[in-house]
Design a protein around this motif. Structure first.
Motif, PDB file in Angstrom:
ATOM      1  N   LEU A 129      27.202   3.095 -14.795  1.00 14.92           N
ATOM      2  CA  LEU A 129      28.840   3.115 -14.747  1.00 14.92           C
ATOM      3  C   LEU A 129      29.359   3.962 -15.405  1.00 14.92           C
ATOM      4  O   LEU A 129      29.156   4.414 -16.325  1.00 14.92           O
ATOM      5  N   LYS A 130      30.167   4.727 -14.820  1.00 17.41           N
ATOM      6  CA  LYS A 130      31.298   6.188 -15.444  1.00 17.41           C
ATOM      7  C   LYS A 130      32.637   5.903 -15.045  1.00 17.41           C
ATOM      8  O   LYS A 130      32.405   5.529 -13.746  1.00 17.41           O
ATOM      9  N   PRO A 131      33.812   6.019 -15.485  1.00 11.35           N
ATOM     10  CA  PRO A 131      35.240   6.232 -14.924  1.00 11.35           C
ATOM     11  C   PRO A 131      34.942   7.133 -13.780  1.00 11.35           C
ATOM     12  O   PRO A 131      35.048   6.387 -13.059  1.00 11.35           O
ATOM     13  N   GLU A 132      33.870   8.278 -13.588  1.00 12.29           N
ATOM     14  CA  GLU A 132      33.907   8.973 -12.216  1.00 12.29           C
ATOM     15  C   GLU A 132      32.863   8.238 -10.820  1.00 12.29           C
ATOM     16  O   GLU A 132      33.684   8.503 -10.128  1.00 12.29           O
ATOM     17  N   ASP A 153      23.765  13.734  -5.558  1.00 11.88           N
ATOM     18  CA  ASP A 153      23.034  13.893  -7.089  1.00 11.88           C
ATOM     19  C   ASP A 153      23.358  13.416  -8.072  1.00 11.88           C
ATOM     20  O   ASP A 153      23.049  12.736  -9.619  1.00 11.88           O
ATOM     21  N   SER A 154      25.136  12.673  -8.503  1.00 11.67           N
ATOM     22  CA  SER A 154      26.039  12.599  -9.063  1.00 11.67           C
ATOM     23  C   SER A 154      25.771  10.762  -9.463  1.00 11.67           C
ATOM     24  O   SER A 154      25.989  10.341 -10.695  1.00 11.67           O
ATOM     25  N   VAL A 155      24.522   9.889  -8.639  1.00 12.86           N
ATOM     26  CA  VAL A 155      23.753   9.365  -8.809  1.00 12.86           C
ATOM     27  C   VAL A 155      23.207   8.280  -9.129  1.00 12.86           C
ATOM     28  O   VAL A 155      21.969   7.266  -8.916  1.00 12.86           O
ATOM     29  N   GLY A 194      29.339   1.821 -18.694  1.00 15.56           N
ATOM     30  CA  GLY A 194      27.943   1.600 -19.154  1.00 15.56           C
ATOM     31  C   GLY A 194      26.936  -0.039 -18.363  1.00 15.56           C
ATOM     32  O   GLY A 194      26.078   0.286 -18.537  1.00 15.56           O
ATOM     33  N   GLY A 195      28.404  -0.119 -17.689  1.00 12.09           N
ATOM     34  CA  GLY A 195      28.353  -1.670 -17.363  1.00 12.09           C
ATOM     35  C   GLY A 195      27.175  -1.858 -15.384  1.00 12.09           C
ATOM     36  O   GLY A 195      27.159  -0.188 -15.175  1.00 12.09           O
ATOM     37  N   SER A 196      27.935  -2.609 -14.759  1.00 10.52           N
ATOM     38  CA  SER A 196      26.597  -2.516 -13.583  1.00 10.52           C
ATOM     39  C   SER A 196      27.606  -3.070 -12.659  1.00 10.52           C
ATOM     40  O   SER A 196      27.989  -4.601 -13.546  1.00 10.52           O
ATOM     41  N   LEU A 197      27.194  -3.461 -11.607  1.00 13.90           N
ATOM     42  CA  LEU A 197      27.729  -3.841 -10.862  1.00 13.90           C
ATOM     43  C   LEU A 197      27.113  -3.681  -8.996  1.00 13.90           C
ATOM     44  O   LEU A 197      26.042  -2.997  -9.030  1.00 13.90           O
TER      45      LEU A 197
END
Length: 120
Positions: free
Chosen positions: A85-88, A61-63, A15-18
């Protein structure tokens, strides 16, 4: 010597950001497309996002809807803002740029990679 240097990776909770940055340096005549790729353990390197010299963008597509690619041509830098962000999304992220150095044809250059780890 022409090189790409990445920064901004790290550890973040889901859930965070970078924000990743990649700066090109050296005898650069022009930079065409720039982009980000990633490689997770045991997987092939995959495209994340690209941006042309005219500013057109393309995303995996995933992002889509979570990541934004941008560039600053005055600084020869490309950015990747990663939200939700997701673990994947955990992977080594690589910068790529198609660069014409003075006196040479266009060539694909790669950065050294920066680790992004997303914990659940």
């Amino acid at each position: 010597q022409l090189q790409l240097v990445e920064s901004g990776g790290g550890l973040v909770q889901a859930g965070g950001s970078l924000r990743l940055s990649c700066a090109a340096s050296g005898s650069i005549f022009s930079i065409n497309a720039m982009g980000w790729y990633r490689q997770a353990p045991g997987k092939q390197r995959e495209l994340v996002a690209t941006i042309t010299s005219g500013g057109s963008t393309n995303y995996a597509d995933s992002v889509k809807g979570r990541f934004t690619i941008s560039r600053d041509d005055a600084e020869n830098t490309v950015y990747l803002q990663m939200n939700s962000l997701k673990p994947e999304d955990t992977a080594v992220y690589y910068c790529n740029a198609v660069i014409s150095a003075y006196g040479t044809p266009k060539y694909h250059y790669w950065g050294q990679g920066t680790q992004v780890t997303v914990s659940s």
